[in-house]
Design a protein around this motif. Sequence first.
Motif, PDB file in Angstrom:
ATOM      1  N   GLY A  86      52.044  42.464  39.536  1.00  0.00           N
ATOM      2  CA  GLY A  86      51.441  40.591  39.453  1.00  0.00           C
ATOM      3  C   GLY A  86      50.071  40.542  39.182  1.00  0.00           C
ATOM      4  O   GLY A  86      49.141  39.977  38.891  1.00  0.00           O
ATOM      5  N   SER A  87      49.138  41.134  39.783  1.00  0.00           N
ATOM      6  CA  SER A  87      47.722  41.173  39.068  1.00  0.00           C
ATOM      7  C   SER A  87      46.788  41.675  38.168  1.00  0.00           C
ATOM      8  O   SER A  87      45.923  41.067  38.515  1.00  0.00           O
ATOM      9  N   LEU A  88      48.044  42.425  37.479  1.00  0.00           N
ATOM     10  CA  LEU A  88      47.281  43.048  35.924  1.00  0.00           C
ATOM     11  C   LEU A  88      46.106  42.214  35.236  1.00  0.00           C
ATOM     12  O   LEU A  88      45.414  41.973  34.454  1.00  0.00           O
ATOM     13  N   HIS A  89      46.757  40.673  34.776  1.00  0.00           N
ATOM     14  CA  HIS A  89      46.601  39.680  33.768  1.00  0.00           C
ATOM     15  C   HIS A  89      45.879  38.018  34.416  1.00  0.00           C
ATOM     16  O   HIS A  89      46.055  37.568  34.195  1.00  0.00           O
ATOM     17  N   LEU A  90      45.637  38.640  35.454  1.00  0.00           N
ATOM     18  CA  LEU A  90      45.129  38.391  36.971  1.00  0.00           C
ATOM     19  C   LEU A  90      43.232  38.654  36.292  1.00  0.00           C
ATOM     20  O   LEU A  90      42.712  39.451  36.072  1.00  0.00           O
ATOM     21  N   SER A  91      42.464  37.388  36.609  1.00  0.00           N
ATOM     22  CA  SER A  91      40.875  37.363  36.249  1.00  0.00           C
ATOM     23  C   SER A  91      40.798  38.362  37.607  1.00  0.00           C
ATOM     24  O   SER A  91      41.198  37.981  38.335  1.00  0.00           O
ATOM     25  N   GLU A  92      39.728  38.829  37.335  1.00  0.00           N
ATOM     26  CA  GLU A  92      38.853  39.809  39.032  1.00  0.00           C
ATOM     27  C   GLU A  92      39.485  39.217  40.258  1.00  0.00           C
ATOM     28  O   GLU A  92      39.929  39.179  41.029  1.00  0.00           O
ATOM     29  N   SER A  93      38.368  38.156  40.326  1.00  0.00           N
ATOM     30  CA  SER A  93      38.657  36.857  41.698  1.00  0.00           C
ATOM     31  C   SER A  93      40.013  36.391  42.393  1.00  0.00           C
ATOM     32  O   SER A  93      39.978  36.656  43.324  1.00  0.00           O
ATOM     33  N   ALA A  94      41.434  36.364  40.786  1.00  0.00           N
ATOM     34  CA  ALA A  94      42.250  35.869  41.319  1.00  0.00           C
ATOM     35  C   ALA A  94      43.024  36.882  41.815  1.00  0.00           C
ATOM     36  O   ALA A  94      43.575  37.074  43.239  1.00  0.00           O
ATOM     37  N   ALA A  95      42.941  38.547  41.113  1.00  0.00           N
ATOM     38  CA  ALA A  95      43.708  39.582  41.468  1.00  0.00           C
ATOM     39  C   ALA A  95      42.840  40.067  42.758  1.00  0.00           C
ATOM     40  O   ALA A  95      44.146  40.545  43.938  1.00  0.00           O
ATOM     41  N   ILE A  96      42.136  39.938  43.302  1.00  0.00           N
ATOM     42  CA  ILE A  96      40.990  40.171  44.820  1.00  0.00           C
ATOM     43  C   ILE A  96      41.787  39.128  45.801  1.00  0.00           C
ATOM     44  O   ILE A  96      42.310  39.605  47.138  1.00  0.00           O
ATOM     45  N   ARG A  97      42.059  38.224  45.322  1.00  0.00           N
ATOM     46  CA  ARG A  97      42.519  36.737  46.017  1.00  0.00           C
ATOM     47  C   ARG A  97      43.989  37.326  46.925  1.00  0.00           C
ATOM     48  O   ARG A  97      44.922  36.813  47.545  1.00  0.00           O
ATOM     49  N   ASN A 106      45.798  37.616  49.750  1.00  0.00           N
ATOM     50  CA  ASN A 106      46.909  36.717  50.029  1.00  0.00           C
ATOM     51  C   ASN A 106      48.037  37.711  50.743  1.00  0.00           C
ATOM     52  O   ASN A 106      49.620  37.400  51.556  1.00  0.00           O
ATOM     53  N   TYR A 107      48.425  38.704  50.231  1.00  0.00           N
ATOM     54  CA  TYR A 107      49.288  39.925  50.715  1.00  0.00           C
ATOM     55  C   TYR A 107      48.926  40.314  52.189  1.00  0.00           C
ATOM     56  O   TYR A 107      50.227  40.066  53.248  1.00  0.00           O
ATOM     57  N   SER A 152      44.465  48.040  48.308  1.00  0.00           N
ATOM     58  CA  SER A 152      43.708  47.253  48.292  1.00  0.00           C
ATOM     59  C   SER A 152      44.363  46.606  50.116  1.00  0.00           C
ATOM     60  O   SER A 152      43.654  45.638  50.088  1.00  0.00           O
ATOM     61  N   ILE A 153      45.446  46.899  50.257  1.00  0.00           N
ATOM     62  CA  ILE A 153      45.136  46.295  51.644  1.00  0.00           C
ATOM     63  C   ILE A 153      44.524  46.634  52.752  1.00  0.00           C
ATOM     64  O   ILE A 153      44.124  44.916  53.536  1.00  0.00           O
ATOM     65  N   ALA A 154      43.687  47.778  52.897  1.00  0.00           N
ATOM     66  CA  ALA A 154      42.466  48.127  53.374  1.00  0.00           C
ATOM     67  C   ALA A 154      41.727  47.167  53.044  1.00  0.00           C
ATOM     68  O   ALA A 154      40.621  46.731  54.078  1.00  0.00           O
TER      69      ALA A 154
END
Length: 427
Positions: free
Chosen positions: A181-192, A196-197, A297-299
């Motif tokens: 679900g992160s692949l099509h997001l902006s970089e900042s949104a993907a990291i956010r 959130n996870y 990304s969890i770490a």
Amino acid sequence: MERIEDYRNRISDRLLKEQLEAAGVVLVQGPKWCGKTTTAVHAAESVLYLDDPRQIKNNLSMAENDPVALFEGEKPRVIDEWQLAPQLWDAARFEVSRLGAVGMLIFTGSAVPPDMSRITHTGTGRFAWLTMRPMTLWESGESNGRMSLLSLFAGTAQSAVSNDMSLERMAFLVCRGGWPGSLHLSESAAIRQARNYVDTVCQSDITRVDNVERNPELARLVMRSYARHQGAQVPLSTIVADIDANRGYSVSTDTVASYIAALRKIFVIEDMSAWNPNLRSKTAIRTSDTRYYVDPSIAAAALSVSPKDLMGDLNTLGLLFETLAVRDLRVFAEAIDGSVSHYRDRNGLECDAVIHLRNGAYGLVEVKIGGDTLIEEGAKNLKKLASKINTDNMGKPSFLMILTALGTYAFKRSDDIWIVPIGSLKD
């Protein structure tokens, strides 16, 4: 959840197809958000969303009174969120046994395990399991896949151009992770989304896993400490001491162990077991598991670090890149009927990843972010370990490889060690 029309092919697609040809029911498991339901629906002819708000009451009533009716539909049929009605397990086992069929049902659901007390039969011979993980760089499009793990085992690998990436790009990929679900997001949104996870795990999932109330603050400290020790074989006492130092007062070992066990149940943690080879001389091998999250990304989120932070701390970037590399190697190894472990002996000789196949073949892998000094260090370790293996009893390694974050080419050196940038690797 990724839309089916935007679906990216997964290595799990083939594995799911193979399992459906061998078992009546396939249970797809893994961390939430990794694409389990989307992959299952992509392979199915019909689907029942058990938690559909418009039908959930009727669905659960049918599950109690006539569960087999929920299985009606074109096969294979997905039963999503099946854990809401654990009695479906026994009903599926009975129906598969009665019909003697394969490829009937795909069970998917959240990472929270079902109430196993309501399940009578194990499912042996009727059920198969498929564990999914977040996407590899090959699946998400960051690797060009010109170097395959299978070709390395077969001895047919050829030098290849890699999808060369900058260190800044790798730092981002570590923080973004492999969440579809992160692949099509902006970089900042993907990291956010990755942050959130972790928030969701700490606030909800770690309690829902077994209905034991857990402190979100302590959960976050446990996850933060675990992130600090990625790729290490630290004992539980070290994690407890780390938490105590940050919390200001002590917490029991049993409590921390229960939090880690809960994270493992929901597939957030996936430690790596030790490899015990047949050596020429007796050497005490460390048998402790290596600490890893299922996705880097969890770490990164647990440590509250950004790509910019990692660029200012290359040591931490190297540790989290190792978590990314191990994630990809696990997926690739399972795709070719293998698994991944680690090696470390009492003298400090290490090997980050040992890939071994069911047929006995194995390869030795060191993970390095890049740079001549680190690569030479990795090569020295590989050659030293290879020289200690009793090849009369277990054969020579199929390959020695240094898996790097950076690099333009995948190639074999004059000493027969492969240098493979992760931007070129696939199964």
